[in-house]
Design a protein around this motif. Structure first.
Motif, short mmCIF file in Angstrom:
data_model
loop_
_atom_site.label_atom_id
_atom_site.label_comp_id
_atom_site.label_asym_id
_atom_site.label_seq_id
_atom_site.Cartn_x
_atom_site.Cartn_y
_atom_site.Cartn_z
N LEU A 169 -1.10 -6.43 7.96
CA LEU A 169 -1.09 -7.70 7.36
C LEU A 169 -1.79 -8.76 7.99
N GLY A 181 -2.03 -13.74 2.21
CA GLY A 181 -2.06 -12.49 3.33
C GLY A 181 -2.84 -11.47 2.52
N GLY A 183 -3.36 -7.03 2.87
CA GLY A 183 -2.78 -6.05 3.42
C GLY A 183 -3.71 -4.91 4.06
#
Length: 194
Positions: A169, A181, A183
């Motif tokens: 992440l 964030g 991923g």
């Protein structure tokens, strides 16, 4: 210039992304990118005081999470990511609302390791899924305390340590009450601190 307030207004009423139309998604992703350009915390993995806490998911493009809302007679409730930097632990908790007495949770406990000033690798270690009343779930913190004490639950409670399930992440925006964030599967996450 698009700011945090504009992003929050854009994702309001979108049920974490479930109700976002394609034009909504394009606008939201554009607003996220503009906010990321002004990240006030250039080294988020080193900002333990800002990272620590219980974060509530406001928006995501993660189909894995959004698909939790597709179970018959169930509706996705709150989703939390509880970050404990001192212990290098993350607890993901999804509340699933069902018929009366059939509310459930799906939780994954993981260990994380900072690998750069904004990226962490995440190794998933344990999954717990079952009826909230049988698990004794009422809120994230007491549930996490029970996990950390080594308690086993009357639910699907499985160790994932031997399955090598991991990801990463990038923390692309972090301040005192918002975290964004991205991923390893291309998903975006917008969270607010509880």
């Amino acid at each position: 210039m698009i700011g945090k307030t504009d992003l929050i207004e854009a994702i309001a009423g979108k049920n974490r992304g479930l109700l976002a139309s394609d034009p909504d998604k394009q606008f939201i992703l554009s607003a996220i990118a503009r906010l990321e350009e002004r990240n006030p915390t250039p080294r988020p993995t080193e900002a333990a005081d800002l990272l620590a806490g219980d974060w509530r998911l406001l928006y995501t493009t993660s189909q894995e999470l959004l698909n939790l809302d597709r179970f018959p007679l169930a509706q996705l409730g709150q989703i939390y990511q509880c970050v404990r930097p001192v212990e290098a632990r993350i607890y993901n908790i999804a509340e699933v609302k069902g018929l009366p007495g059939l509310n459930a949770i799906v939780s994954v406990a993981a260990r994380f390791t900072p690998v750069s000033e904004r990226r962490v690798t995440v190794k998933f270690e344990r999954v717990i899924a079952g009826l909230a009343r049988l698990i004794g779930y009422q809120a994230p913190q007491p549930f996490i305390d029970a996990i950390e004490s080594g308690q086993k639950f009357l639910a699907l409670d499985a160790n994932l340590a031997n399955r090598d399930r991991q990801g990463w992440l990038d923390i692309t925006y972090l301040d005192e009450d918002m975290r964004i964030g991205r991923g390893n599967e291309g998903s975006v996450f917008v969270l607010t601190k509880r």
